[in-house]
Design a protein around this motif. Structure first.
Motif, PDB file in Angstrom:
ATOM      1  N   ASP A   1      20.884 -44.731  63.349  1.00 28.11           N
ATOM      2  CA  ASP A   1      20.337 -46.068  63.096  1.00 28.11           C
ATOM      3  C   ASP A   1      20.450 -47.015  64.284  1.00 28.11           C
ATOM      4  OD1 ASP A   1      19.771 -45.809  60.123  1.00 28.11           O
ATOM      5  OD2 ASP A   1      21.885 -45.289  60.194  1.00 28.11           O
ATOM      6  N   ILE A   2      20.784 -46.473  65.441  1.00 29.96           N
ATOM      7  CA  ILE A   2      21.036 -47.351  66.580  1.00 29.96           C
ATOM      8  C   ILE A   2      19.772 -48.072  67.041  1.00 29.96           C
ATOM      9  CG2 ILE A   2      20.683 -45.596  68.356  1.00 29.96           C
ATOM     10  CD1 ILE A   2      23.264 -48.470  68.248  1.00 29.96           C
ATOM     11  N   SER A   3      18.586 -47.545  66.697  1.00 31.17           N
ATOM     12  CA  SER A   3      17.345 -48.203  67.094  1.00 31.17           C
ATOM     13  C   SER A   3      17.017 -49.424  66.230  1.00 31.17           C
ATOM     14  CB  SER A   3      16.171 -47.218  67.039  1.00 31.17           C
ATOM     15  OG  SER A   3      15.999 -46.721  65.723  1.00 31.17           O
ATOM     16  N   ASP A   4      17.733 -49.585  65.130  1.00 34.48           N
ATOM     17  CA  ASP A   4      17.539 -50.746  64.263  1.00 34.48           C
ATOM     18  C   ASP A   4      17.975 -52.002  65.025  1.00 34.48           C
ATOM     19  OD1 ASP A   4      18.099 -52.868  62.400  1.00 34.48           O
ATOM     20  OD2 ASP A   4      18.066 -51.392  60.791  1.00 34.48           O
ATOM     21  N   HIS A  61      21.732 -52.616  66.736  1.00 35.07           N
ATOM     22  CA  HIS A  61      22.093 -52.640  68.154  1.00 35.07           C
ATOM     23  C   HIS A  61      22.484 -54.043  68.632  1.00 35.07           C
ATOM     24  CE1 HIS A  61      18.150 -54.196  69.403  1.00 35.07           C
ATOM     25  NE2 HIS A  61      17.523 -53.135  68.938  1.00 35.07           N
ATOM     26  N   SER A  94      21.690 -43.656  73.793  1.00 38.85           N
ATOM     27  CA  SER A  94      21.113 -43.431  72.461  1.00 38.85           C
ATOM     28  C   SER A  94      19.839 -44.238  72.242  1.00 38.85           C
ATOM     29  CB  SER A  94      22.132 -43.797  71.380  1.00 38.85           C
ATOM     30  OG  SER A  94      23.296 -43.016  71.509  1.00 38.85           O
ATOM     31  N   HIS A  95      19.793 -45.387  72.893  1.00 41.28           N
ATOM     32  CA  HIS A  95      18.626 -46.263  72.704  1.00 41.28           C
ATOM     33  C   HIS A  95      18.332 -46.962  74.037  1.00 41.28           C
ATOM     34  CE1 HIS A  95      15.672 -48.460  70.446  1.00 41.28           C
ATOM     35  NE2 HIS A  95      16.220 -49.626  70.719  1.00 41.28           N
ATOM     36  N   LEU A 114      18.059 -50.723  75.150  1.00 37.87           N
ATOM     37  CA  LEU A 114      19.231 -51.592  75.222  1.00 37.87           C
ATOM     38  C   LEU A 114      19.711 -51.790  76.658  1.00 37.87           C
ATOM     39  CD1 LEU A 114      21.402 -50.292  72.220  1.00 37.87           C
ATOM     40  CD2 LEU A 114      20.266 -52.494  72.409  1.00 37.87           C
TER      41      LEU A 114
END
Length: 223
Positions: A153-156, A160, A190-191, A194
Motif C-alpha cells: 500500500d505504499i503507493s497510497d 506515503h 518501493s515507490h 517519493l
C-alpha cells in the motif's frame, strides 16, 4: 527416531535431549513427527498435545529467544492446531518478549504471522511498531516490520505522506542513526515518486548536518 518410536516416552526423551542442546534440530523434527502420529491415534487429545509443545517452546524461548528452531516449532504448532490456539495470548507473549528485547527479529516475524491468524487490524500493528520506534529509533526490526505491513500500500498517497512524516521526524531527531535512513531508502525504492520529497528533506538536513553519513549516502544514492 530411527525406530520411528512415536510415543509419549519418546517425546520425554526428545525434551531431555533439547534441555541439553536447544539447537538439536533432529529432536525438534522428531517431536513434530511424534505429535502428528499421536494425534492420529489419540482422538480428543489434541489440546493436551498442543499445550505440551507450547510449554516446551516457551521454556526454550526463555533460554534462547533467538533460536530459529524454537520459533519454527512454535509456528508449526499454530499451523497444525489453529482452532486450539489462543492467538491473543500469543500476541501478549510477543509483547512481553519485545519488552525485554525490542529488536528480536524472530519475535517480530512471529508476531506478524500471529496477527494475521488473529485478524488483527493493520492499524493496530502499525501503532505498535510506531511505539517501539518512538522508544528507540535504532530499532531496525520495528522499521522492517513496518515496511512489511505496508508493502502493498505504499503507493497510497495517505500512506506515503504519513511514512515520510514519521521518518522525517526520526532523521531530524537523530540524523546519524542508520535505521531511519534505511527506511527512507526502502520508501523510495518501493515507490520512486517519493524520491523528490525524500531528497528535499535530505537536502534540508544536509545544510544542518553536512558531515552526516546518512545524509551524504542518500544524496549520492539519489543521483
Amino acid at each position: 527416531k530411527q525406530a520411528k518410536s512415536y510415543t509419549v516416552d519418546s517425546l520425554k526423551a526428545a525434551a531431555a535431549a533439547l534441555a541439553t542442546n536447544i539447537e538439536f534440530y533432529t529432536m525438534w523434527n522428531h517431536r513434530r513427527e511424534a505429535v502428528l502420529h499421536l494425534r492420529s491415534i489419540h482422538v480428543g487429545q489434541e489440546a493436551a498435545l498442543l499445550q505440551e509443545e507450547l510449554r516446551l517452546t516457551e521454556r526454550a524461548i526463555a533460554e534462547n529467544p533467538k533460536s530459529y528452531w524454537v520459533w519454527h516449532h512454535r509456528k508449526w504448532c499454530g499451523e497444525q492446531f489453529p482452532s486450539l490456539m489462543d492467538w491473543q495470548r500469543e500476541l501478549k507473549l510477543c509483547d512481553k518478549l519485545l519488552e525485554r528485547d525490542a529488536r528480536n527479529f524472530h519475535c517480530w516475524t512471529y508476531r506478524r504471522w500471529v496477527g494475521q491468524q488473529a485478524g488483527t487490524v493493520r492499524a493496530t500493528e502499525l501503532a505498535f511498531t510506531e511505539s517501539k520506534i518512538s522508544a528507540n529509533l535504532s530499532n531496525y526490526s520495528a522499521w522492517h516490520s513496518r515496511s512489511v505491513l505496508l508493502a502493498n500500500d505504499i503507493s497510497d498517497p495517505d500512506v506515503h505522506t504519513k511514512e515520510l512524516e514519521l521518518v522525517q521526524q526520526a532523521i531530524v531527531t537523530e540524523p546519524r542513526d542508520s535505521a531511519p535512513w534505511l527506511y527512507v531508502l526502502w520508501l523510495v525504492d518501493s515507490h520512486p515518486p517519493l524520491l523528490d520529497d525524500a531528497l528535499r528533506i535530505t537536502l534540508e538536513l544536509l545544510e544542518l548536518e553536512p558531515e552526516c553519513k546518512g545524509v551524504c549516502a542518500f544524496c549520492l544514492t539519489s543521483l
